[in-house]
Design a protein around this motif. Sequence first.
Motif, PDB file in Angstrom:
ATOM      1  N   ARG A  97     -56.906   8.901  13.159  1.00  0.00           N
ATOM      2  CA  ARG A  97     -57.534   9.303  11.901  1.00  0.00           C
ATOM      3  C   ARG A  97     -56.878  10.549  11.293  1.00  0.00           C
ATOM      4  NH1 ARG A  97     -61.958   5.932  12.740  1.00  0.00           N
ATOM      5  NH2 ARG A  97     -62.396   6.714  14.820  1.00  0.00           N
ATOM      6  N   THR A  98     -56.391  11.445  12.118  1.00  0.00           N
ATOM      7  CA  THR A  98     -55.719  12.622  11.541  1.00  0.00           C
ATOM      8  C   THR A  98     -54.292  12.287  11.105  1.00  0.00           C
ATOM      9  OG1 THR A  98     -54.708  13.491  13.571  1.00  0.00           O
ATOM     10  CG2 THR A  98     -57.005  14.128  13.138  1.00  0.00           C
ATOM     11  N   LEU A  99     -53.722  11.252  11.705  1.00  0.00           N
ATOM     12  CA  LEU A  99     -52.328  10.922  11.374  1.00  0.00           C
ATOM     13  C   LEU A  99     -52.205  10.031  10.143  1.00  0.00           C
ATOM     14  CD1 LEU A  99     -50.961  10.177  14.972  1.00  0.00           C
ATOM     15  CD2 LEU A  99     -50.545  12.223  13.578  1.00  0.00           C
ATOM     16  N   ASP A 121     -54.565  14.985  -0.272  1.00  0.00           N
ATOM     17  CA  ASP A 121     -55.113  14.080   0.747  1.00  0.00           C
ATOM     18  C   ASP A 121     -56.635  13.972   0.664  1.00  0.00           C
ATOM     19  OD1 ASP A 121     -52.869  13.003   1.898  1.00  0.00           O
ATOM     20  OD2 ASP A 121     -52.615  14.647   3.311  1.00  0.00           O
ATOM     21  N   GLU A 147     -49.781  17.478  19.886  1.00  0.00           N
ATOM     22  CA  GLU A 147     -50.134  16.654  18.731  1.00  0.00           C
ATOM     23  C   GLU A 147     -49.852  17.379  17.424  1.00  0.00           C
ATOM     24  OE1 GLU A 147     -54.183  15.452  19.358  1.00  0.00           O
ATOM     25  OE2 GLU A 147     -53.665  14.232  21.109  1.00  0.00           O
ATOM     26  N   SER A 148     -49.995  18.673  17.463  1.00  0.00           N
ATOM     27  CA  SER A 148     -49.779  19.406  16.215  1.00  0.00           C
ATOM     28  C   SER A 148     -48.296  19.365  15.833  1.00  0.00           C
ATOM     29  CB  SER A 148     -50.351  20.810  16.371  1.00  0.00           C
ATOM     30  OG  SER A 148     -49.448  21.765  15.947  1.00  0.00           O
ATOM     31  N   ARG A 153     -47.663  16.084  14.186  1.00  0.00           N
ATOM     32  CA  ARG A 153     -48.034  16.122  12.761  1.00  0.00           C
ATOM     33  C   ARG A 153     -46.998  16.889  11.938  1.00  0.00           C
ATOM     34  NH1 ARG A 153     -53.458  15.868  14.777  1.00  0.00           N
ATOM     35  NH2 ARG A 153     -53.338  18.043  15.371  1.00  0.00           N
ATOM     36  N   ASP A 195     -59.312   9.126  17.367  1.00  0.00           N
ATOM     37  CA  ASP A 195     -59.441  10.411  16.664  1.00  0.00           C
ATOM     38  C   ASP A 195     -58.084  10.891  16.151  1.00  0.00           C
ATOM     39  OD1 ASP A 195     -62.118  10.417  17.064  1.00  0.00           O
ATOM     40  OD2 ASP A 195     -62.078  11.784  18.792  1.00  0.00           O
ATOM     41  N   LEU A 196     -57.092  10.745  17.006  1.00  0.00           N
ATOM     42  CA  LEU A 196     -55.754  11.162  16.608  1.00  0.00           C
ATOM     43  C   LEU A 196     -55.254  10.283  15.452  1.00  0.00           C
ATOM     44  CD1 LEU A 196     -53.271  12.897  17.012  1.00  0.00           C
ATOM     45  CD2 LEU A 196     -52.589  11.444  18.933  1.00  0.00           C
TER      46      LEU A 196
END
Lengths: 525, 525
Positions: free
Chosen positions: A434-436, B57, A405-406, A409, A431-432
């Motif tokens: 939200r970080t993307l 951000d 996943e990192s 990103r 959750d993923l």
Amino acid sequence: MQITGELLIGGRAKRGEGVAFRAIDAANNEPIEQPVFHGALDRDVEAACDLADEAFDIYRTLPAAKRAQFLDDCAARIEALGDPLVERAMAETGLPRARLEGERTRTASQLRMFASLVRSGDSLDVRIEPALPERQPPRTDLRFWRIGVGPVAVFGASNFPLAFSVAGGDTASALAAGCPVVVKAHPAHPGTSELVGRAIQQAVAAAGLPEGVFSLLFDAGHDVGSALVRHPAIRAVGFTGSRAGGLALMKLAAARAEPIPVYAEMSSVNPNLLLPGALAARGETLAREFAASATLGCGQFCTNPGLMLGVAGEAFDAFAANAAREFSAAAAGVMLTPGILRAYELGIDRLTRHPKVTTLARGAAAPGRAQAALLRVSAGDLLADAALGEEVFGPSSVLVECANESELRAVLRKIEGQLTITLHAQAEDADLVRTLLPLIERKAGRVLANGFPTGVEVCDAMVHGGPFPATSDGRSTSVGTAAIERFLRPVCYQNLADAWLPEALREANPLHVRRRYAGKAEGQQ
Amino acid sequence: MQITGELLIGGRAKRGEGVAFRAIDAANNEPIEQPVFHGALDRDVEAACDLADEAFDIYRTLPAAKRAQFLDDCAARIEALGDPLVERAMAETGLPRARLEGERTRTASQLRMFASLVRSGDSLDVRIEPALPERQPPRTDLRFWRIGVGPVAVFGASNFPLAFSVAGGDTASALAAGCPVVVKAHPAHPGTSELVGRAIQQAVAAAGLPEGVFSLLFDAGHDVGSALVRHPAIRAVGFTGSRAGGLALMKLAAARAEPIPVYAEMSSVNPNLLLPGALAARGETLAREFAASATLGCGQFCTNPGLMLGVAGEAFDAFAANAAREFSAAAAGVMLTPGILRAYELGIDRLTRHPKVTTLARGAAAPGRAQAALLRVSAGDLLADAALGEEVFGPSSVLVECANESELRAVLRKIEGQLTITLHAQAEDADLVRTLLPLIERKAGRVLANGFPTGVEVCDAMVHGGPFPATSDGRSTSVGTAAIERFLRPVCYQNLADAWLPEALREANPLHVRRRYAGKAEGQQ
């Protein structure tokens, strides 16, 4: 209506004296014999721009109802062109009948959408701060609205011969803003362009508008376009096409004695993110839908899904295998022009020969047609060589395998500005997601979930735009009502007698426009 | 608060290692001994921009209430700087106390205005088109709002050391839009800049925001400014200053790999039209008010009335004689900097030596001070040599005698874009006004009647902008709530789960923002 190959300069039709060219039948790449089109010369550009400049003051100060009626009439006259328009467009572009009929509907409905916007007065953005004579220091009356910037040059796009061409979104929004338009027709569909242009020309005459409200110029090369963008009467440019073309217009516009804005929609690979939950739950369906979207219309959409990102693993491999099967079954496609086909073949050739690229599938091949292509690279290689992620306009797409996943990103941080970015995600991917999302928002004009970006709805909420180089100006959209803002500038009147004000700004609000009054939306407490 | 001469890079204060300079006492053009300021180096620019990029951000996704509170706190902390701020600004700029106290009020109130705008959510411009699953083809849910473009570089102006400087309109609107700001302080008031910068830096810390939300850099030259505009993290530029400076920034920004918008407010001569009815009815009052406006603050306003147009005749001659008497009585003025004084003297020298220019009056002279100047030319000569109408920043103005109304219109057609154009007119001038207004609208951001353009109200309806070269981008204003639009770009979400949407876009409207919903303003029938 007859297609004559003539330039439409204001109310006149005139045989061009520049280089002659013919339309090409996209199905067989043979010239269509009749008519011969002739490019415009510099003096034609000047004549069209001077007429546009002369028309501006009368056209922009028309009552809203009259300008709206004119836009509605443009829509009706394009519809009234009937089947000959669709047939000519089919021949010139190779696009199928249903697609072109749909595009005609969209073209007419977006003209009508702008007509309603003009009628509503909402785009005037009227703001009134009444005088406060008792205040220390006293405030005098201030009234704000937005008016057209001046004549606009519009460059027709090859891939939407109706909806992004002579009477497409750029023209409709500019005319709605009160700006005369000079169109440089795309040489890939000159007959289609002339038919639509003649419909607009007749609508101008029928409404008794100054003839300079609309002109249409031909040129198989770049001279007319350059002269248009350099002409001092032109105050803004709308363009949809290649990055090289858009960048060239931006340079020309910035180098003018009086620089002008260029709204160029240029390129986008429209990354799709295949999140683990979605891949696990419906990888097979996704692969099928993806292949259909990527090869739709022979991949000739600005929002074609050109980059599919996922995290390495069984589910991603299965997706790749399923998608490869679909791509292998794709028929060879007719492209818009021989030039576009050549560029596609060169682009695919560059990628397939690249040592880091795996070719997962090629579709059926046929002479003079485009062969679909599905390719695969690792995210690491893409990060090392951004050229692997550059747009290849046509029925191809690149799967990008991220180690984790990192790395996903990291790719999002590195990619250029895009028209769209799509998330394929399930509840368990939340959750993923939200970080993307913050990364995605910085890179795209439109963020989708669980769908494909092809298909652009024309409405208030659409953004067909995005950070450079997707467009030249990420503060704008070329589709939807917000597109009108590109061609408006604010003007404030201070202390003018009510009778001298434009009607939309008068105290009694005779046009019933929505206003901000004394700091509040009218009607609000 | 202490003035140390240090750069403010995010949360740090750091002694610059670039070229050293001192502030100049405007009253006597002598250096102010303490402190010594040191220019930033490239690595300082990089550090500030990288911090801004990192902060973006988090800062842009803050709850509106928190961002608004931060802006309010900036205002309170600037006020809390108290008299030392005003005194330092008086010394560095030569502007009088009352003017600077007024400017401080304006600076604080415009920060608070943007705080309320942020709280209201109006600048988000939320538009929702709910899904239409039954329609053929079905429409998926579309939601539109506007987000910040990214970190913004702001160049402080010399002539408004508070309201157009470190925490002026550009900074306030960019911060309100959710964009971190890196300010290049104007070297003419570095101490004032540092005091205000430290107040903002403390507000950032007090709110627990990422430190990169604000940085302040010094440089007596142009290197830091150029490096700022070229830095990839910077996404837009706000500038108020000279035409040469603005054009240089526009060139730099256009030449970037990723071009960015520059909002430069550059130059304007703010033509005033003295119509026959007004001249006849109140020529003497007009002459007095004109002279007061033209010499106010030593003429150092962007909206200074620099060109007075009227039709030849007795009334115009009387106006000229009256105005000349007023200008003769004008005291010699302290200008902001020795450089601005020198440019003023050179500009006046160029005009007074011109064979077509008559010098009607000079004000009192004093060493190191500016001497007011009233000049006169014929419209014919102005039309033949546009240089006669170019801005000379300072207490001067040029009367332009037009042979008739048609020559007046010819001048309006020929002049460049302006921040303001003013009509002095009576009811009996109505017919003439009607023929002039369309010409005026094309050339100015603000159109006034029967007043003078100095004095710019900060509100919803203000336009402090105008066609090139008044500004680099006539589609914008640098004063008033609409200034926020310069730093916003639209983003559309398609088919996102409600829980994944930003709160402002959720169906239940938890933030109670005003929305367009299904094509209508919410609440509307």
